[in-house]
Design an enzyme around this catalytic site. Structure first.
Site, short mmCIF file in Angstrom:
data_model
loop_
_atom_site.label_atom_id
_atom_site.label_comp_id
_atom_site.label_asym_id
_atom_site.label_seq_id
_atom_site.Cartn_x
_atom_site.Cartn_y
_atom_site.Cartn_z
N HIS A 273 0.85 -1.20 0.00
CA HIS A 273 0.00 0.00 0.00
C HIS A 273 0.88 1.24 0.00
CE1 HIS A 273 0.90 0.45 4.24
NE2 HIS A 273 0.45 -0.76 4.49
N HIS B 106 4.21 1.51 1.98
CA HIS B 106 5.36 0.80 1.41
C HIS B 106 5.94 1.58 0.24
CE1 HIS B 106 2.64 -2.60 2.87
NE2 HIS B 106 3.62 -2.51 3.76
N CYS C 259 0.70 -11.85 19.84
CA CYS C 259 -0.12 -11.46 18.68
C CYS C 259 0.55 -11.98 17.42
CB CYS C 259 -0.28 -9.95 18.58
SG CYS C 259 -1.12 -9.47 17.04
N CYS D 210 1.27 -9.13 14.80
CA CYS D 210 2.43 -8.31 15.15
C CYS D 210 3.69 -9.17 15.23
CB CYS D 210 2.25 -7.64 16.50
SG CYS D 210 0.94 -6.42 16.59
N CYS E 217 -5.27 -7.65 20.70
CA CYS E 217 -4.17 -6.75 20.32
C CYS E 217 -4.70 -5.34 20.11
CB CYS E 217 -3.52 -7.26 19.02
SG CYS E 217 -2.30 -6.13 18.37
N LYS F 189 -6.37 8.75 10.41
CA LYS F 189 -5.61 7.58 10.00
C LYS F 189 -6.30 6.95 8.79
CE LYS F 189 -3.32 4.00 12.44
NZ LYS F 189 -3.14 3.15 13.59
N LYS G 269 -9.25 0.90 5.66
CA LYS G 269 -10.29 0.37 4.78
C LYS G 269 -11.66 0.70 5.36
CE LYS G 269 -7.99 -2.39 1.73
NZ LYS G 269 -7.78 -1.85 0.41
#
Ligand code: ZN
Length: 687
Positions: free
Chosen positions: A18, A21, A137, A140, A161, A318, A321
């Site tokens: 996304h 990156h 998690c 993570c 988490c 933030k 989706k």
């Protein structure tokens, strides 16, 4: 040695790339190009982190092996890097590192062995075997302490988490530990002695206070029975290495640590230490764990760890989706030039802090700074050279006998004024660039654009052209503008490689701005008499209204990435195992409907509540699990297909009177609502 090594993080291969990156890669690519331009042998690494329980789980869910899962995700990364000009073929990265490479296994094992033999600064074994129990998690890939998870609502349920909102696993097993607790003093003295080791300052302070708060030993292995997809612990194959231990080590295995072949091909001593670019969310791994591993193994620490911020939406929220405010790579790729995206990323975000990203913002910047700014300066200068100077670079010197005449026009006869200005700007630019202050550097470059624009406007070349006696004065003004363009092409090459090359070519210059060290630019090196190239706009103006409306209602064919479509087709083909009669199909009452209203349901991330007119007296209330992919406002007025005779059912206490028909593709089952390209009345039946 005159070498440089820059890395992005290697990205976890459980989900597709996304904007975040893409952004780190653009920054690393810009840094690498700038270093190469300065004659420094540079190595640029990006890649994927392919081990761990979370990859195993993602693979299982998608019906793939972990290796197939990694290959699938990597194919998307390769597609992105190719489309955005970041791969080797476009002069970008030198290696796309994958932690499933055999040479990586060798290198990680070597690092483990070294640390296993080492003593900590306090004289203890750096690695020891113990027993670990804790909440883990998977997403993570880390154990969570009490302040890092959400306590369960019902007693007996596992905590969740804070980042992923998913239940944690209770893990209790034999584990190797890295004695991180013995490295607090060593790490603090590094942070003190090397103020640039972690950047920006406030991030260094965060790291320092984390270390001062006391470090806990780190579990660095899991039993193979619980995590099998990973690098086996040397001499104890019942254990798999903790994925972060394996992943961080990629930065040295890629260039030859622990592997003869890579060592010959690249060279560990040649390139190490690296500059690590990371998102602030993974700073602790890079600024605490990684240096501690290296200290234990007796390996030189990285050059620096630089943490950048996150992209928020234009309202400062933030991106997610759920909110439907993410930036889609395929939309960027379709509507924007690579250079416009690169420019926006580096200009808009003060490096280190959070920035705001919206399609409109990219268009605004592209139009104001690129089309009306640098692009316009370039085309007006070159057009005038074509028209007034027979397409040849004029002389930059006013002959003695014309000086007085020139002075009368108000043109500055002392060329060192403009030369001095641009030299100073160059020094500033280079300084900011060295400090990764890209936004400031670009501001400085645009002060040159403004200065030269003003010089042209003040001198009025179009008036000078009317007077044969002012031919040299006119020439000097245009020479200065063209020479400034040459400098700007060199300065801006790392940020906008394509546009810089295009302007360079239009100036009639040989070679490429990629080969010119900006610190060695000399005013006056632009040769008089050289023929300019064909003049073309480098940054065409973007039609904001048109592009925004195309983005708002994409044509499905052109915006869907090709791979998932293939995937969907395959899935469908496999899915058909038996046939139905026409009468079976007739039992399904499919109707054309029109969405009258659509809204989110509080605390239900996936559901939209819609009122749909299917030609009945009252509109239907329908709930659809599409909220992560459709903004409700955009659905209003849209024609959809409704399963009208589906038995009503209750979701979240609300009755859903039917179902919206949608295609579903990709591993996430992304929905695409079925619709019509021709006008059709509400209530019409599909047969
Ligand atoms: Zn998590």
């Amino acid at each position: 040695m005159n070498t440089f090594y820059v890395t992005t993080p290697i990205y976890y291969a459980n989900s597709l790339p996304h904007l975040g990156h893409l952004y780190t890669m653009i920054v690393a690519d810009t840094v690498a190009r700038a270093k190469r331009q300065r004659g420094i042998e540079t190595y640029f690494l990006t890649g994927t982190d392919e081990h761990g329980i979370n990859i195993e789980r993602a693979a299982q869910k998608a019906g793939r092996t972990p290796q197939e899962q990694s290959d699938y995700v990597v194919s998307y990364y390769k597609k992105m890097t190719s489309e955005f000009g970041l791969d080797t073929a476009h002069g970008g990265y030198d290696i796309f590192m994958r932690t499933t490479e055999p040479f990586h296994y060798q290198g990680v094992s070597e690092l483990w062995r070294r640390i296993a033999k080492a003593k900590t600064p306090k004289g203890n074994d750096a690695i020891y075997k113990g027993h670990y129990e804790g909440w883990f998690c998977a997403a993570c890939a880390e154990y969570k302490t009490e302040d890092e998870y959400q306590k369960p609502k019902n007693e007996g349920d596992p905590p969740t988490c804070l980042i992923h909102d998913t239940p944690l696993d209770r893990v209790s097993e034999e584990s190797y530990f890295f004695r991180l607790s013995d490295y607090d003093e060593a790490l603090l003295s590094v942070l003190e002695e090397r103020p640039d080791f972690v950047r920006p300052d406030y991030r260094r302070n965060e790291v320092a206070s984390f270390v001062r708060g006391g470090l806990q030993d780190l579990s660095v292995s899991r039993l193979k029975t619980s995590v099998s997809w990973g690098v086996p612990v040397p001499d104890d194959p019942a254990h798999t290495m903790y994925v972060w231990f394996d992943a961080l080590t990629n930065y040295i295995t890629a260039i030859g640590f622990g592997n003869e072949e890579r060592q010959k091909a690249v060279g560990f001593e040649k390139y190490w230490p690296a500059l690590h670019l990371v998102g602030k969310d993974i700073l602790r791994f890079h600024a605490v764990y990684w240096p501690a591993f290296l200290l234990a193994a007796g390996i030189e620490l990285p050059r620096a760890i630089v943490a950048h911020g996150m992209w928020l939406d234009p309202n400062g929220r933030k991106m997610s989706k759920t909110l439907g405010n993410t930036i889609e790579l395929d939309v960027l790729q379709k509507h924007f030039s690579i250079d416009a995206i690169r420019y926006f990323c580096l200009r808009e975000m003060v490096f280190g802090q959070d920035g705001r990203f919206g399609y409109e913002g990219v268009i605004d910047r592209a139009n104001s700074d690129l089309a009306s700014g640098w692009g316009n300066l370039s085309s007006r200068t070159l057009t005038m050279i074509a028209r007034y100077c027979d397409s040849r670079i004029p002389s930059g010197v006013i002959p003695e006998d014309k000086l007085l005449l020139a002075k009368r026009t108000g043109v500055d006869t002392d060329e060192t004024t403009v030369a001095g200005f641009i030299e100073h700007a160059r020094d500033q630019f280079v300084h900011h660039f060295e400090n990764l202050a890209f936004s400031k550097a670009l501001e400085t470059a645009w002060s040159v654009v403004a200065r030269v624009d003003k010089m042209i406007t003040d001198a009025k070349p179009w008036d000078l052209a009317k007077d044969e006696n002012q031919k040299q004065t006119l020439g000097v003004v245009l020479y200065r503008a063209a020479e400034s363009l040459r400098w700007l092409s060199v300065l801006l090459y790392p940020v906008m490689p394509e546009a810089s090359r295009a302007i360079w070519k239009q100036l009639g210059l040989d070679g490429s701005p990629a080969q010119i060290n900006p610190t060695q630019l000399k005013w006056g090196d632009l040769k008089q008499g050289a023929q300019i190239g064909e003049v073309q706009p480098v940054f065409p103006r973007m039609d904001k209204a048109k592009i925004m409306s195309e983005i708002a209602s994409p044509s499905p064919v052109s915006t869907e990435p090709s791979a998932p479509v293939v995937h969907a087709t395959q899935a469908d083909a496999i899915g058909i195992t038996s046939f139905i009669e026409i009468d079976d199909f007739a039992k399904v009452d499919l109707r054309v409907g029109q969405v009258l209203s659509a809204e989110r349901i509080p605390k239900a991330d996936k559901l939209l509540l819609m009122k749909v007119d299917i030609g009945e007296q009252q509109p239907r209330q329908i709930l659809a699990g599409i909220a992560q992919y459709y903004e409700p406002e955009k659905l209003i007025g849209r024609k959809v297909v409704i399963v009208a005779n589906l038995k009503p059912r209750k979701l979240r206490g609300l009755e859903s009177q039917g179902m919206v028909v949608a295609a579903s593709y990709g591993e996430e089952g992304r929905p695409v609502i079925a619709t019509f390209t021709e006008d059709v009345p509400n209530g019409a039946r599909l047969k």
